[in-house]
Design an enzyme around this catalytic site. Structure first.
Site, PDB file in Angstrom:
ATOM      1  N   ASP A 174       0.874  -1.177   0.000  1.00 40.49           N
ATOM      2  CA  ASP A 174       0.000   0.000   0.000  1.00 40.49           C
ATOM      3  C   ASP A 174       0.909   1.224   0.000  1.00 40.49           C
ATOM      4  O   ASP A 174       1.782   1.327   0.862  1.00 40.49           O
ATOM      5  CB  ASP A 174      -0.909  -0.016   1.249  1.00 40.49           C
ATOM      6  CG  ASP A 174      -2.026   1.013   1.148  1.00 40.49           C
ATOM      7  OD1 ASP A 174      -1.736   2.175   0.792  1.00 40.49           O
ATOM      8  OD2 ASP A 174      -3.183   0.662   1.413  1.00 40.49           O
ATOM      9  N   ARG A 235     -11.936  -3.414  -8.548  1.00 39.20           N
ATOM     10  CA  ARG A 235     -12.630  -2.903  -9.734  1.00 39.20           C
ATOM     11  C   ARG A 235     -12.037  -3.604 -10.948  1.00 39.20           C
ATOM     12  O   ARG A 235     -10.830  -3.893 -10.982  1.00 39.20           O
ATOM     13  CB  ARG A 235     -12.437  -1.389  -9.887  1.00 39.20           C
ATOM     14  CG  ARG A 235     -13.331  -0.538  -8.985  1.00 39.20           C
ATOM     15  CD  ARG A 235     -14.806  -0.599  -9.395  1.00 39.20           C
ATOM     16  NE  ARG A 235     -15.663   0.205  -8.529  1.00 39.20           N
ATOM     17  CZ  ARG A 235     -16.272  -0.235  -7.433  1.00 39.20           C
ATOM     18  NH1 ARG A 235     -16.114  -1.485  -7.048  1.00 39.20           N
ATOM     19  NH2 ARG A 235     -17.053   0.557  -6.729  1.00 39.20           N
ATOM     20  N   ASP A 259     -14.797 -10.844  -9.077  1.00 39.85           N
ATOM     21  CA  ASP A 259     -16.128 -10.346  -8.730  1.00 39.85           C
ATOM     22  C   ASP A 259     -16.439  -9.097  -9.536  1.00 39.85           C
ATOM     23  O   ASP A 259     -17.572  -8.622  -9.544  1.00 39.85           O
ATOM     24  CB  ASP A 259     -16.195 -10.029  -7.228  1.00 39.85           C
ATOM     25  CG  ASP A 259     -17.582  -9.564  -6.810  1.00 39.85           C
ATOM     26  OD1 ASP A 259     -18.554 -10.313  -7.077  1.00 39.85           O
ATOM     27  OD2 ASP A 259     -17.716  -8.447  -6.251  1.00 39.85           O
ATOM     28  N   GLU A 264     -17.880  -4.913 -17.309  1.00 38.89           N
ATOM     29  CA  GLU A 264     -19.094  -5.440 -16.664  1.00 38.89           C
ATOM     30  C   GLU A 264     -20.328  -4.566 -16.881  1.00 38.89           C
ATOM     31  O   GLU A 264     -21.461  -5.024 -16.733  1.00 38.89           O
ATOM     32  CB  GLU A 264     -18.865  -5.631 -15.160  1.00 38.89           C
ATOM     33  CG  GLU A 264     -18.716  -4.319 -14.380  1.00 38.89           C
ATOM     34  CD  GLU A 264     -18.527  -4.536 -12.885  1.00 38.89           C
ATOM     35  OE1 GLU A 264     -17.633  -5.299 -12.490  1.00 38.89           O
ATOM     36  OE2 GLU A 264     -19.287  -3.928 -12.106  1.00 38.89           O
ATOM     37  N   HIS A 296     -20.239  -8.931  -9.391  1.00 41.70           N
ATOM     38  CA  HIS A 296     -20.132  -7.765  -8.500  1.00 41.70           C
ATOM     39  C   HIS A 296     -21.086  -7.907  -7.309  1.00 41.70           C
ATOM     40  O   HIS A 296     -21.903  -7.024  -7.042  1.00 41.70           O
ATOM     41  CB  HIS A 296     -20.428  -6.473  -9.279  1.00 41.70           C
ATOM     42  CG  HIS A 296     -19.746  -5.262  -8.700  1.00 41.70           C
ATOM     43  ND1 HIS A 296     -19.141  -4.312  -9.473  1.00 41.70           N
ATOM     44  CD2 HIS A 296     -19.557  -4.865  -7.421  1.00 41.70           C
ATOM     45  CE1 HIS A 296     -18.635  -3.368  -8.701  1.00 41.70           C
ATOM     46  NE2 HIS A 296     -18.872  -3.690  -7.441  1.00 41.70           N
TER      47      HIS A 296
HETATM   48  P1  NAI Z   1     -10.102   2.433   1.222  1.00 39.30           P
HETATM   49  O1  NAI Z   1     -10.053   3.803   0.647  1.00 39.30           O
HETATM   50  O2  NAI Z   1     -10.384   2.260   2.678  1.00 39.30           O
HETATM   51  O3  NAI Z   1      -8.697   1.686   0.930  1.00 39.30           O
HETATM   52  C1  NAI Z   1      -8.039   1.706  -0.292  1.00 39.30           C
HETATM   53  C2  NAI Z   1      -6.571   1.486  -0.010  1.00 39.30           C
HETATM   54  O4  NAI Z   1      -5.899   1.318  -1.248  1.00 39.30           O
HETATM   55  C3  NAI Z   1      -5.917   2.669   0.705  1.00 39.30           C
HETATM   56  O5  NAI Z   1      -5.202   2.212   1.848  1.00 39.30           O
HETATM   57  C4  NAI Z   1      -4.969   3.222  -0.346  1.00 39.30           C
HETATM   58  O6  NAI Z   1      -3.776   3.795   0.211  1.00 39.30           O
HETATM   59  C5  NAI Z   1      -4.657   1.976  -1.145  1.00 39.30           C
HETATM   60  N1  NAI Z   1      -4.084   2.229  -2.454  1.00 39.30           N
HETATM   61  C6  NAI Z   1      -4.196   3.331  -3.240  1.00 39.30           C
HETATM   62  N2  NAI Z   1      -3.449   3.184  -4.340  1.00 39.30           N
HETATM   63  C7  NAI Z   1      -2.863   1.962  -4.262  1.00 39.30           C
HETATM   64  C8  NAI Z   1      -1.975   1.233  -5.103  1.00 39.30           C
HETATM   65  N3  NAI Z   1      -1.497   1.751  -6.244  1.00 39.30           N
HETATM   66  N4  NAI Z   1      -1.588   0.010  -4.705  1.00 39.30           N
HETATM   67  C9  NAI Z   1      -2.019  -0.505  -3.538  1.00 39.30           C
HETATM   68  N5  NAI Z   1      -2.842   0.139  -2.691  1.00 39.30           N
HETATM   69  C10 NAI Z   1      -3.271   1.348  -3.066  1.00 39.30           C
HETATM   70  O7  NAI Z   1     -11.125   1.623   0.329  1.00 39.30           O
HETATM   71  P2  NAI Z   1     -11.901   0.272   0.683  1.00 39.30           P
HETATM   72  O8  NAI Z   1     -13.178   0.590   1.351  1.00 39.30           O
HETATM   73  O9  NAI Z   1     -10.964  -0.665   1.346  1.00 39.30           O
HETATM   74  O10 NAI Z   1     -12.274  -0.248  -0.774  1.00 39.30           O
HETATM   75  C11 NAI Z   1     -11.276  -0.641  -1.704  1.00 39.30           C
HETATM   76  C12 NAI Z   1     -11.909  -0.797  -3.067  1.00 39.30           C
HETATM   77  O11 NAI Z   1     -12.773  -1.927  -3.063  1.00 39.30           O
HETATM   78  C13 NAI Z   1     -12.833   0.371  -3.500  1.00 39.30           C
HETATM   79  O12 NAI Z   1     -12.101   1.419  -4.082  1.00 39.30           O
HETATM   80  C14 NAI Z   1     -13.751  -0.279  -4.490  1.00 39.30           C
HETATM   81  O13 NAI Z   1     -13.223  -0.130  -5.781  1.00 39.30           O
HETATM   82  C15 NAI Z   1     -13.727  -1.759  -4.097  1.00 39.30           C
HETATM   83  N6  NAI Z   1     -15.044  -2.206  -3.628  1.00 39.30           N
HETATM   84  C16 NAI Z   1     -15.620  -3.302  -4.244  1.00 39.30           C
HETATM   85  C17 NAI Z   1     -16.856  -3.761  -3.839  1.00 39.30           C
HETATM   86  C18 NAI Z   1     -17.497  -4.975  -4.452  1.00 39.30           C
HETATM   87  O14 NAI Z   1     -18.697  -5.227  -4.216  1.00 39.30           O
HETATM   88  N7  NAI Z   1     -16.790  -5.781  -5.232  1.00 39.30           N
HETATM   89  C19 NAI Z   1     -17.617  -3.065  -2.804  1.00 39.30           C
HETATM   90  C20 NAI Z   1     -16.903  -1.977  -2.180  1.00 39.30           C
HETATM   91  C21 NAI Z   1     -15.666  -1.559  -2.608  1.00 39.30           C
END
Ligand code: NAI
Length: 332
Positions: A174, A235, A259, A264, A296
């Protein structure tokens, strides 16, 4: 105050109506996706509530503003589908649901790992047919293996803890601040290349932004451990879908759980079972016995749905009362 929800299914109607009992908004549900042709449906709305595959680009935002819409209230955490610069130009604030249930997504990722490793879909299909043989169902112990978590925000952190519970060695990457709680748990933060090279399972939990688009491409797949498993509940655009096919054919990629999928939009969340699948890449991916795809659904638990509805309506109420809550900031 009127809120128009696009891409709404019966489960959205049910959960939003229930949450709305304590808000009293005028909710209008549209089952169609929001796009330049359907934006007109929002005439008379104060706020629109799009879902993840709706089009919220400059053209749609301009139309919404012309129609008198004053707020875009996303019912998702991800906001990669919104042209934030255009929203700012049209003075349309964008709010979202930053957290609803990280457990829902993390547990789904864990479920995909177990299903792939122990070939559960194949095993269940077999026993239904009266075939009780085990050939082809050989898995591996998760205990002692290495899992790489890409992105340790709310979801990645929760996922890392579940994996640690299996007795796995957990690596994390991260670019943000390492999570002290994870380090205390024994999680090691390493560069992405190390994570890819050493992990038996790689799971993606970072947002889709320009820097993470095709984070896993042919080159990254080649740098992974041979036969490793890749899980994407982040995503679709994080992974170059075309490159997956080559890696699966050679065995470089041993298992794949998706997922989310790059293309999609217009496919996921809808029943296309009577129609020929038009997406050749997805059709090919679905043919591999060591690939599972869910549409998803990682977020889709009762707890998450209730929280999404409550937070979305709470965001609108806060905005109506002049406060800013869960606003999406324009990237610098
Ligand atoms: P969050 O904002 O709490 O965490 C995202 C993390 O990714 C942060 O710690 C950030 O520093 C890190 N990050 C940013 N750029 C990065 C990189 N190049 N390499 C590695 N890490 C990096 O977000 P949260 O809530 O954990 O969600 C993460 C993602 O999950 C969302 O952005 C969304 O796209 C996806 N999601 C998918 C769902 C689904 O139903 N499949 C539902 C909810 C979210």
């Amino acid at each position: 105050m009127r809120i128009d929800l696009f891409s709404s299914r019966q489960y959205d109607v049910d959960t939003f109506n229930e949450a709305n009992a304590s808000f009293g908004f005028d909710l209008h549900f549209h089952d169609t996706r929001l796009d330049p042709d359907t934006a007109i449906l929002a005439r008379g709305a104060d706020a629109v509530c799009p879902f993840v595959n709706d089009t919220v680009d400059a053209a749609v935002l301009q139309q919404l503003q012309t129609l008198g819409v004053r707020l875009v209230a996303l019912r998702s955490a991800g906001f990669n589908h919104v042209d934030l610069a255009a929203a700012a130009r049209h003075a349309l604030p964008v709010v979202r649901v930053p957290a609803y249930s990280p457990h829902a997504i993390a547990e789904h990722a864990a479920g995909m790992i177990l299903a792939l490793n122990r070939r559960l879909p194949r095993a269940v299909a077999r026993t239904r047919e009266g075939d009780f043989s085990l050939q082809g169902l050989l898995g591996f112990d998760l205990f002692g293996r290495t899992v790489g978590v890409v992105g340790t925000g709310m979801i990645g952190r929760t996922f890392a803890r579940i994996m640690a519970g299996f007795g796995m060695r957990v690596l994390a990457f991260d670019p943000g601040t390492p999570d002290a709680g994870l380090i205390a748990l024994g999680v090691q933060y390493v560069p992405l290349d190390t994570l890819l090279a050493e992990s038996d399972i790689v799971s993606l939990h970072c947002p889709l932004v320009p820097a993470t688009h095709h984070l896993i491409d042919a080159d990254a797949l080649a740098r992974m451990k041979r036969g490793a498993m890749l899980i994407n509940t982040g995503r679709g655009g994080l992974v170059e879908s075309n490159a997956l096919i080559g890696a699966l054919k050679t065995g470089q990629l041993g298992h794949l759980g998706l997922d989310v999928y790059e293309e999609e939009g217009g496919l996921f969340f809808e029943d296309h079972s009577d129609l020929p699948l038009q997406d050749d890449v997805l059709a090919r991916l679905l043919m591999f016995p060591n690939v599972i795809v869910t549409a998803h659904q990682a977020f889709f638990t009762r707890e998450a749905m209730n929280e999404i509805a409550r937070t979305t309506l709470g965001n609108v109420a806060a905005w109506r009362d002049g406060a800013t809550r869960n606003a999406v900031q324009l990237p610098e």
